[in-house]
Design a protein around this motif. Structure first.
Motif, PDB file in Angstrom:
ATOM      1  N   LYS A   1       0.851  -1.180   0.000  1.00 47.05           N
ATOM      2  CA  LYS A   1       0.000   0.000   0.000  1.00 47.05           C
ATOM      3  C   LYS A   1       0.890   1.234   0.000  1.00 47.05           C
ATOM      4  CE  LYS A   1      -0.456   0.312   4.994  1.00 47.05           C
ATOM      5  NZ  LYS A   1      -1.345   0.449   6.108  1.00 47.05           N
ATOM      6  N   TYR A   2       0.343   2.327  -0.460  1.00 42.81           N
ATOM      7  CA  TYR A   2       1.090   3.581  -0.445  1.00 42.81           C
ATOM      8  C   TYR A   2       1.176   4.084   0.987  1.00 42.81           C
ATOM      9  CZ  TYR A   2       1.174   4.199  -5.492  1.00 42.81           C
ATOM     10  OH  TYR A   2       1.428   4.060  -6.835  1.00 42.81           O
ATOM     11  N   VAL A   3       2.346   4.504   1.399  1.00 44.65           N
ATOM     12  CA  VAL A   3       2.567   5.072   2.728  1.00 44.65           C
ATOM     13  C   VAL A   3       2.438   6.589   2.652  1.00 44.65           C
ATOM     14  CG1 VAL A   3       4.235   5.324   4.604  1.00 44.65           C
ATOM     15  CG2 VAL A   3       4.086   3.175   3.351  1.00 44.65           C
ATOM     16  N   ARG A   4       2.809   7.143   1.517  1.00 38.14           N
ATOM     17  CA  ARG A   4       2.767   8.592   1.338  1.00 38.14           C
ATOM     18  C   ARG A   4       2.432   8.884  -0.124  1.00 38.14           C
ATOM     19  NH1 ARG A   4       5.357  12.006   4.801  1.00 38.14           N
ATOM     20  NH2 ARG A   4       5.368  14.142   4.132  1.00 38.14           N
ATOM     21  N   LEU A   5       1.540   9.845  -0.354  1.00 38.22           N
ATOM     22  CA  LEU A   5       1.178  10.290  -1.701  1.00 38.22           C
ATOM     23  C   LEU A   5       1.349  11.808  -1.753  1.00 38.22           C
ATOM     24  CD1 LEU A   5      -2.044   8.173  -2.348  1.00 38.22           C
ATOM     25  CD2 LEU A   5       0.184   7.878  -3.399  1.00 38.22           C
TER      26      LEU A   5
END
Length: 146
Positions: free
Chosen positions: A89-93
């Protein structure tokens, strides 16, 4: 003061080029629309538009002519994210998707709107609008009166 600005503007932007840019509407929300930065080059044979479109591919951009003489450049403003694999999953966008962009340019009478080409490479959209040849000069023929 505005007279100096008008004179400088006239020197830097001749009337034919100045008329190309249609001002954006003030009622458009800045959240919904962005402005594509553009450089316009006037050559003897064509007008060339250079626009920065980072993060967009050629399939994201539409170049059309409306009302027979208005060049319109749009983008849908969608960026495809790399797909997440199972368990990832993305941790930061932080990278924002591009805004919906639109620019309109009223083309002068000497433009051949049926011969417009566009290409998108390395985040720069280049649109080339050919100029029509200048009308032939009227010939004066002297006729002898008998």
């Amino acid at each position: 003061m505005s007279t100096v600005v008008d004179v400088v503007s006239q020197l830097l932007f001749p009337e034919s080029i100045e008329r190309l840019v249609i001002p954006s509407r003030s009622n458009e929300s800045s959240e919904n629309r962005g402005s594509i930065p553009v450089d316009i080059l006037d050559t003897p044979k064509e007008y060339i538009f250079y626009m920065d479109v980072p993060g967009l591919s050629k399939s994201d951009i539409q170049v059309t002519v409306e009302d027979e003489n208005t060049l319109v450049i749009r983008s849908n403003g969608k960026r495809k994210r790399e797909s997440e694999e199972e368990g990832c999953k993305y941790v930061r966008l932080e990278r924002k998707p591009p805004l919906k962009l639109m620019r309109k340019f009223k083309m002068p009478d000497n433009c051949n709107v049926s011969a417009i080409t566009a290409k998108c490479e390395n985040g720069v959209l280049t649109v080339v609008v050919e100029k029509l040849p200048p009308p032939s000069k009227a010939k004066t023929v002297k006729v002898a009166i008998s």
